[in-house]
Scaffold this active site. Structure first.
Site, PDB file in Angstrom:
ATOM      1  N   CYS A  30       0.801  -1.232   0.000  1.00 48.41           N
ATOM      2  CA  CYS A  30       0.000   0.000   0.000  1.00 48.41           C
ATOM      3  C   CYS A  30       0.829   1.276   0.000  1.00 48.41           C
ATOM      4  CB  CYS A  30      -0.934  -0.013   1.201  1.00 48.41           C
ATOM      5  SG  CYS A  30      -1.958  -1.479   1.223  1.00 48.41           S
TER       6      CYS A  30
HETATM    7  C1  UGA Z   1      -1.273   0.435   5.518  1.00 48.78           C
HETATM    8  C2  UGA Z   1      -2.073   1.409   6.388  1.00 48.78           C
HETATM    9  O1  UGA Z   1      -1.540   1.413   7.722  1.00 48.78           O
HETATM   10  C3  UGA Z   1      -3.546   1.013   6.429  1.00 48.78           C
HETATM   11  O2  UGA Z   1      -4.289   1.978   7.176  1.00 48.78           O
HETATM   12  C4  UGA Z   1      -4.083   0.970   4.984  1.00 48.78           C
HETATM   13  O3  UGA Z   1      -5.454   0.565   4.953  1.00 48.78           O
HETATM   14  C5  UGA Z   1      -3.251  -0.025   4.177  1.00 48.78           C
HETATM   15  O4  UGA Z   1      -1.867   0.402   4.208  1.00 48.78           O
HETATM   16  C6  UGA Z   1      -3.792  -0.027   2.779  1.00 48.78           C
HETATM   17  O5  UGA Z   1      -3.729   1.023   2.122  1.00 48.78           O
HETATM   18  O6  UGA Z   1      -4.402  -1.021   2.370  1.00 48.78           O
HETATM   19  P1  UGA Z   1      -0.228  -2.037   5.831  1.00 48.78           P
HETATM   20  O7  UGA Z   1       0.479  -1.783   4.530  1.00 48.78           O
HETATM   21  O8  UGA Z   1      -0.952  -3.320   6.037  1.00 48.78           O
HETATM   22  O9  UGA Z   1      -1.319  -0.858   6.117  1.00 48.78           O
HETATM   23  O10 UGA Z   1       0.898  -1.962   6.947  1.00 48.78           O
HETATM   24  P2  UGA Z   1       1.392  -0.954   8.089  1.00 48.78           P
HETATM   25  O11 UGA Z   1       1.200  -1.602   9.401  1.00 48.78           O
HETATM   26  O12 UGA Z   1       0.822   0.393   7.904  1.00 48.78           O
HETATM   27  O13 UGA Z   1       2.980  -0.902   7.767  1.00 48.78           O
HETATM   28  C7  UGA Z   1       3.476  -0.385   6.534  1.00 48.78           C
HETATM   29  C8  UGA Z   1       4.993  -0.305   6.565  1.00 48.78           C
HETATM   30  O14 UGA Z   1       5.424   0.752   7.425  1.00 48.78           O
HETATM   31  C9  UGA Z   1       5.697  -1.571   7.065  1.00 48.78           C
HETATM   32  O15 UGA Z   1       6.785  -1.845   6.217  1.00 48.78           O
HETATM   33  C10 UGA Z   1       6.172  -1.198   8.459  1.00 48.78           C
HETATM   34  O16 UGA Z   1       7.328  -1.895   8.844  1.00 48.78           O
HETATM   35  C11 UGA Z   1       6.463   0.275   8.271  1.00 48.78           C
HETATM   36  N1  UGA Z   1       6.416   1.057   9.533  1.00 48.78           N
HETATM   37  C12 UGA Z   1       5.246   1.178  10.215  1.00 48.78           C
HETATM   38  C13 UGA Z   1       7.569   1.696   9.984  1.00 48.78           C
HETATM   39  O17 UGA Z   1       8.647   1.605   9.384  1.00 48.78           O
HETATM   40  N2  UGA Z   1       7.491   2.444  11.135  1.00 48.78           N
HETATM   41  C14 UGA Z   1       6.338   2.594  11.830  1.00 48.78           C
HETATM   42  O18 UGA Z   1       6.338   3.312  12.873  1.00 48.78           O
HETATM   43  C15 UGA Z   1       5.190   1.947  11.370  1.00 48.78           C
END
Ligand code: UGA
Length: 430
Positions: A269
Site C-alpha cells: 500500500c
Molecule cells: C497500511 C495502512 O496502515 C492502512 O491503514 C491501509 O489501509 C493499508 O496500508 C492499505 O492502504 O491497504 P499495511 O500496509 O498493512 O497498512 O501496513 P502498516 O502496518 O501500515 O505498515 C506499513 C509499513 O510501514 C511496514 O513496512 C512497516 O514496517 C512500516 N512502519 C510502520 C515503519 O517503518 N514504522 C512505523 O512506525 C510503522
C-alpha cells in the site's frame, strides 16, 4: 441489506465476512474458482487473524461466493474491491477494475430497480466518476444518478489486523453524489457503526473520499519518513533517536504511533499509494514536494543500512544473514519488502546471502530462488560474517547465544529489535 462484493483479495474477503458478521446478506464475486470454493467451504482464502472464524460461521448462511456476476442483481449495492496495481511510472493500472466494472454493468442491466456501485479499491481522485461511472452507464444502459448510482468508501484496514481494524474503525468515510447512494451507504454502515461504539462517520463527495485514502496513507508514510530523517540526524550526532522520537510522540499533536524509525516502509500500500498520488498530482500540474521527499528518504534507508555493514565487513565474499524478509512482522507478504533492495544490493556486491523469515520464506524464494534460506534464525547466523535485521519480528529480540555461533558477530539492526549485549558488534541503523 443485500450486498455484493466484487473481488476476494485481502480487502474484499475481509469486508464480505465482516458485513455478514454485522447482519447483512453478502455475496462475494470472484473469477478465481479456488477462492470461491474456499469461502463456500467455510475456509478463509487468505491468512488474517479472526477471518477463518467469521467465514466458518457465516458461509452457507449470510455469506456466499460465486464466479457469476448475475448474483449482483439480487443485491442493493455492490462494492468494487479489485486490485489497482502500480505501473512503472507510479500511475495506477485500472485495467482489472475496468473489466470488473464492465461485467458488473452488464449484470445490472437486467436488474429491477436502481443499483449502487461503491468503489472500495484505492483509486486516484475522479476515477470513480470519470472512468467507472461511464463504463457502468454504457454497459447497463442506465443513466447515472437514476438507474445506477456511484459511491466511494475507502478502506483503512492493515494486513495482520484486517478484521479488527474493519470492525473497530477510527472513522468511516462515505463518499456519494446522490441522496440515494448516501442513504444506501448509511444503511450498509449503520449496524457496523453502532457495534463499534459510534466512530465518526464522514459523509463527503466521491472525489473527496478517493483523496482521503491517499491523504491518509501519504501522511502516515511521510510521518515514518520524517521520523527516519530525524533519526538519521540523531545517528550522525550519536544521539539516541528512540529517546527523541518517543519524547516528541508525547505531544498529542504529533502522537506516538507510526514514529518507529528504521529501514523504512514497504508493503502493498504505502509505496504504491504514495507513488500514485505523486504521479496524479504531477498530471494536474502540481509537484508534491513533501510526498516526493517521503519516497526519497524511504529509498535511502536500505542504502544507509548497507553503509553500516560496510563500516565493519566487506560484503564481497562475505556470508551475510538477512533476518526478516516480510514487509512487516505478522505477515508472509514480501511485496515491496525492504529486504528486496537489500538482498539485490548484497548479491550485486558479491555477498553470499542466507535469508530467514518465520513466515515469508517461500514467498521470498519465489522472487529470489538463488540465495540460500535457513530454517531458523540460529541456522542463518551460524558461520555468518554479519547479520542484517530487516523486519521487527519479536523473536529477533531473543537470539542472544545464537550470535556466538557467527564467524564474526557483526549485527546491523535496521529495526532496533535485537537486544544489545557484550560480545557482539551491534550497529543500529538509527
Ligand atoms: C497500511 C495502512 O496502515 C492502512 O491503514 C491501509 O489501509 C493499508 O496500508 C492499505 O492502504 O491497504 P499495511 O500496509 O498493512 O497498512 O501496513 P502498516 O502496518 O501500515 O505498515 C506499513 C509499513 O510501514 C511496514 O513496512 C512497516 O514496517 C512500516 N512502519 C510502520 C515503519 O517503518 N514504522 C512505523 O512506525 C510503522
Amino acid at each position: 441489506m443485500d450486498i455484493s462484493i466484487v473481488g476476494s483479495g485481502y480487502v474484499g474477503t475481509t469486508v464480505a465476512a465482516c458485513f455478514a458478521e454485522v447482519g447483512h446478506d453478502v455475496v462475494n464475486v470472484d473469477i478465481d474458482e479456488d477462492v470461491v470454493a474456499s469461502i463456500n467451504g467455510g475456509r478463509a482464502p487468505i491468512h488474517e487473524p479472526g477471518l477463518e472464524e467469521l467465514i466458518e460461521t457465516h458461509a452457507g448462511e449470510s455469506l456466499r461466493a460465486t464466479t457469476d456476476y448475475a448474483a449482483v442483481r439480487d443485491t442493493d449495492v455492490t462494492f468494487l474491491a479489485l486490485p489497482t496495481p502500480a505501473e512503472d511510472d507510479g500511475h495506477i493500472d485500472l485495467s482489472i477494475l475496468k473489466v470488473g466494472a464492465r461485467s458488473l454493468g452488464a449484470a445490472i442491466a437486467e436488474k429491477d430497480g436502481a443499483h449502487v456501485v461503491v468503489t472500495k479499491s484505492t483509486v486516484v481522485p475522479t476515477t470513480t466518476e470519470d472512468v467507472i461511472a461511464p463504463i457502468l452507464e454504457a454497459e447497463s444502459g442506465r443513466a447515472l444518478g437514476e438507474g445506477v448510482h456511484v459511491g466511494m468508501n475507502p478502506e483503512f484496514l492493515r494486513e495482520g489486523s484486517a478484521v479488527e481494524d474493519f470492525l473497530s474503525p477510527d472513522k468511516v468515510v462515505l463518499g456519494s453524489e446522490t441522496e440515494y447512494a448516501a442513504e444506501t451507504l448509511r444503511a450498509v454502515f449503520d449496524p457496523l457503526v453502532e457495534r463499534a461504539g459510534g466512530p465518526p462517520v464522514v459523509e463527503t463527495g466521491v472525489a473527496e473520499a478517493e483523496m482521503i485514502k491517499y491523504a491518509n496513507n501519504g501522511f502516515l508514510a511521510a510521518k515514518i519518513s520524517l521520523a527516519n530523517d530525524i533519526a538519521n540526524v540523531c545517528a550522525e550526532y550519536g544521539i539516541d533517536s528512540e529517546a527523541v522520537l518517543s519524547a516528541i510522540g508525547l505531544d498529542h499533536r504529533i502522537g506516538s504511533e507510526f514514529l518507529e524509525a528504521g529501514v523504512g516502509w514497504g508493503g502493498s500500500c504505502f509505496p504504491k499509494d504514495v507513488a500514485a498520488i505523486v504521479a496524479a498530482a504531477r498530471d494536474v500540474g502540481y509537484e508534491p514536494a513533501m510526498l516526493e521527499a517521503a519516497i526519497e528518504v524511504n529509498d535511502r534507508q536500505p542504502v544507509r543500512l548497507l553503509g553500516r555493514l560496510r563500516d565493519h565487513v566487506d560484503p564481497d565474499g562475505a556470508r551475510v544473514a538477512v533476518l526478516g524478509l516480510a514487509f512487516k512482522p505478522g505477515t508472509g507478504d514480501v511485496r515491496n519488502s525492504r529486504a528486496i533492495p537489500l538482498v539485490e544490493a548484497l548479491v550485486d556486491a558479491g555477498a553470499d546471502v542466507v535469508g530467514y523469515d518465520p513466515v515469508a520464506t517461500e514467498n521470498f524464494r519465489a522472487e529470489f530462488p538463488d540465495i540460500e534460506y535457513a530454517g531458523s534464525a540460529e541456522e542463518a547466523l551460524a558461520g555468518a560474517d554479519a547479520a542484517l535485521v530487516v523486519t521487527d519480528w519479536p523473536e529477533f529480540a531473543e537470539l542472544d547465544s545464537a550470535f556466538d555461533e557467527m564467524a564474526t558477530p557483526v549485527v546491523v539492526d535496521g529495526r532496533r529489535v535485537v537486544t544489545r549485549r557484550d560480545g557482539i558488534v551491534y550497529e543500529p541503523l538509527v
